[in-house]
Design an enzyme around this catalytic site. Structure first.
Site, PDB file in Angstrom:
ATOM      1  N   GLY A   1       0.818  -1.126   0.024  1.00 30.61           N
ATOM      2  CA  GLY A   1      -0.065  -0.223   0.012  1.00 30.61           C
ATOM      3  C   GLY A   1       0.963   1.278  -0.075  1.00 30.61           C
TER       4      GLY A   1
ATOM      5  N   GLY B   1      -0.442   5.008  -1.144  1.00 29.08           N
ATOM      6  CA  GLY B   1      -1.463   5.409  -0.341  1.00 29.08           C
ATOM      7  C   GLY B   1      -0.979   6.574   0.792  1.00 29.08           C
TER       8      GLY B   1
ATOM      9  CB  SER C   1      -9.158   1.979  11.733  1.00 24.94           C
ATOM     10  OG  SER C   1     -10.057   2.721  12.248  1.00 24.94           O
ATOM     11  CB  SER C   2      -9.414   4.795  16.540  1.00 23.60           C
ATOM     12  OG  SER C   2     -10.049   5.644  15.425  1.00 23.60           O
ATOM     13  CB  CYS C   3     -13.308   2.522  13.162  1.00 29.89           C
ATOM     14  SG  CYS C   3     -12.846   1.259  12.020  1.00 29.89           S
TER      15      CYS C   3
ATOM     16  CE1 TYR D   1     -10.792   0.048   6.592  1.00 30.77           C
ATOM     17  CE2 TYR D   1     -11.126   1.134   8.764  1.00 30.77           C
ATOM     18  CZ  TYR D   1     -10.247   0.840   7.609  1.00 30.77           C
ATOM     19  OH  TYR D   1      -9.044   1.275   7.745  1.00 30.77           O
TER      20      TYR D   1
ATOM     21  CE  LYS E   1      -7.773  -1.819   8.278  1.00 26.62           C
ATOM     22  NZ  LYS E   1      -6.607  -2.129   7.583  1.00 26.62           N
TER      23      LYS E   1
ATOM     24  N   PRO F   1      -4.273   3.663  14.837  1.00 32.28           N
ATOM     25  CG  PRO F   1      -3.771   4.152  12.403  1.00 32.28           C
ATOM     26  CD  PRO F   1      -3.897   2.999  13.494  1.00 32.28           C
ATOM     27  CB  THR F   2      -6.508   8.929  16.216  1.00 34.42           C
ATOM     28  OG1 THR F   2      -7.821   9.483  16.589  1.00 34.42           O
ATOM     29  CG2 THR F   2      -5.425   9.812  15.841  1.00 34.42           C
TER      30      THR F   2
ATOM     31  CG  HIS G   1     -11.078   9.009   6.307  1.00 32.50           C
ATOM     32  ND1 HIS G   1     -10.122   8.425   5.599  1.00 32.50           N
ATOM     33  CD2 HIS G   1     -11.764   8.583   6.799  1.00 32.50           C
ATOM     34  CE1 HIS G   1     -10.253   7.396   5.905  1.00 32.50           C
ATOM     35  NE2 HIS G   1     -11.173   7.047   6.772  1.00 32.50           N
TER      36      HIS G   1
ATOM     37  CD1 TRP H   1     -22.863  15.999   4.828  1.00 31.86           C
ATOM     38  CD2 TRP H   1     -22.886  13.804   5.717  1.00 31.86           C
ATOM     39  NE1 TRP H   1     -23.584  15.098   3.919  1.00 31.86           N
ATOM     40  CE2 TRP H   1     -23.477  13.726   4.113  1.00 31.86           C
ATOM     41  CE3 TRP H   1     -22.903  12.520   5.919  1.00 31.86           C
ATOM     42  CZ2 TRP H   1     -23.739  12.595   3.459  1.00 31.86           C
ATOM     43  CZ3 TRP H   1     -23.099  11.275   5.414  1.00 31.86           C
ATOM     44  CH2 TRP H   1     -23.626  11.352   4.057  1.00 31.86           C
TER      45      TRP H   1
ATOM     46  NE  ARG I   1     -15.290  11.392  14.691  1.00 30.67           N
ATOM     47  CZ  ARG I   1     -16.478  11.279  15.674  1.00 30.67           C
ATOM     48  NH1 ARG I   1     -16.469  11.260  16.871  1.00 30.67           N
ATOM     49  NH2 ARG I   1     -17.628  10.646  15.132  1.00 30.67           N
TER      50      ARG I   1
END
Length: 306
Positions: free
Chosen positions: A8, A11, A105-107, A134, A138, A161-162, A177, A200, A207
């Site tokens: 990757g 990116g 990911s923090s999600c 997603y 992960k 990571p955040t 994002h 939105w 955040r």
């Protein structure tokens, strides 16, 4: 010399890691993109790993996007990220000497996790619905990595990571994002002299954002200091509301119109701040504050995209 294979590498994260790792002359960096390896193909992934024979793999490959993309392309987000992560991990099984740094990911953390979110919150509750596919991909990669480590002896480090931003991010109307999406739309609103700019949601969610080069430096710090903790949060410890973010960008972009909030659209998680005390206790801290990072990102956007 340590051979480092970066998947990757074209990116947001991969480019930053490639750039930062080039500063360490004891590392021989091999950059891989979709042009040379289809990570949806197990055989191509395995062939690339066999060809390079790396000591370290950094998995920065992913299908990513913001709330809109995650919520409307749910199938693609879980399928594509599962394929990428499963193929890289499975193809590494035959060589237990390979160390793997897996970017998550923090999600992955539960919607109702206590803030700041500690690594112990892993799989401790329900996910935020808009990006759960997603997150599940992960989570699966972390669980597979742990299984491989236990069974075959690999050292696999999962970094969470955040919210990231910076040069080479994906700037678009809907699928980006929050930061690249706001930059893209607000710049266009300025150029077309729109009097009202809509964001939105309510603007109330809090955040944490991290400039991508800080993440790359954190990864290099972990490699140079031989840190092998299984799961590590990487954050900036700097929290901002979406409303505040919008007005910071308004000043940077010099948009002269009015900002409104579209409360018919989802907010997502009301608050998400990582507890980065583990990585901080080893001596790493982020160095680029939010405003400076946004200025650098917008300058790059103007020079390369606008």
């Amino acid at each position: 010399m340590i051979k480092v294979l970066i998947f990757g590498s074209n990116g947001l994260v991969g480019r930053a890691v490639t750039k930062v790792f080039a500063s360490n002359k004891s590392l021989n960096v091999f950059s891989s993109t979709r042009a040379d390896t289809d990570l949806f193909s197990y055989s191509q992934t395995q062939n690339k790993i066999r060809e390079i024979e790396p000591n370290l793999i950094i998995n920065a490959a992913a299908r990513v996007g913001g709330i809109y993309a995650n919520n409307t392309k749910r199938t693609e987000f879980i399928l594509e990220n599962l394929k990428i992560n499963m193929n890289i991990l499975e193809a590494s099984i035959e060589n237990p000497e390979i160390k793997i740094i897996n970017l998550g990911s923090s999600c992955i953390y539960p919607l109702n996790a206590e803030n700041p979110i500690k690594e112990e919150s892993f799989m401790d509750g329900k996910l935020e619905p808009t990006n759960s596919p997603y997150a599940m991909a992960k989570l699966s990669s972390i669980e597979l990595g742990r299984s491989i480590s236990n069974q075959y002896g690999h050292k696999i480090i999962n970094l969470m990571p955040t919210n990231l931003y910076g040069p080479y991010d994906f700037f678009a109307e809907k699928d980006s994002h929050v930061i690249p999406g706001l930059i893209y739309r607000m710049h266009n609103a300025k150029s077309s002299k729109q009097e009202v700019f809509k964001i939105w949601g309510s603007g109330k969610p809090l955040r944490e954002f991290l400039y991508v080069e800080d993440l790359a430096k954190a990864i290099l710090f972990i490699v140079e200091n031989n840190i092998e903790i299984d799961l590590i949060n990487i954050g900036s410890n700097e929290e901002v509301s979406i409303k505040e973010l919008g007005f910071i960008l308004k000043d940077i972009i010099q948009y002269k119109g009015e900002i409104n909030f579209d409360t018919s659209k989802p907010d997502g998680n009301p608050r998400k701040l990582l507890d980065s005390s583990i990585i901080n206790s080893h001596g790493w801290k982020s160095t680029v504050n939010l405003e400076e990072g946004l200025i650098r990102t917008y300058n790059w956007f103007e020079e390369n995209i606008a």
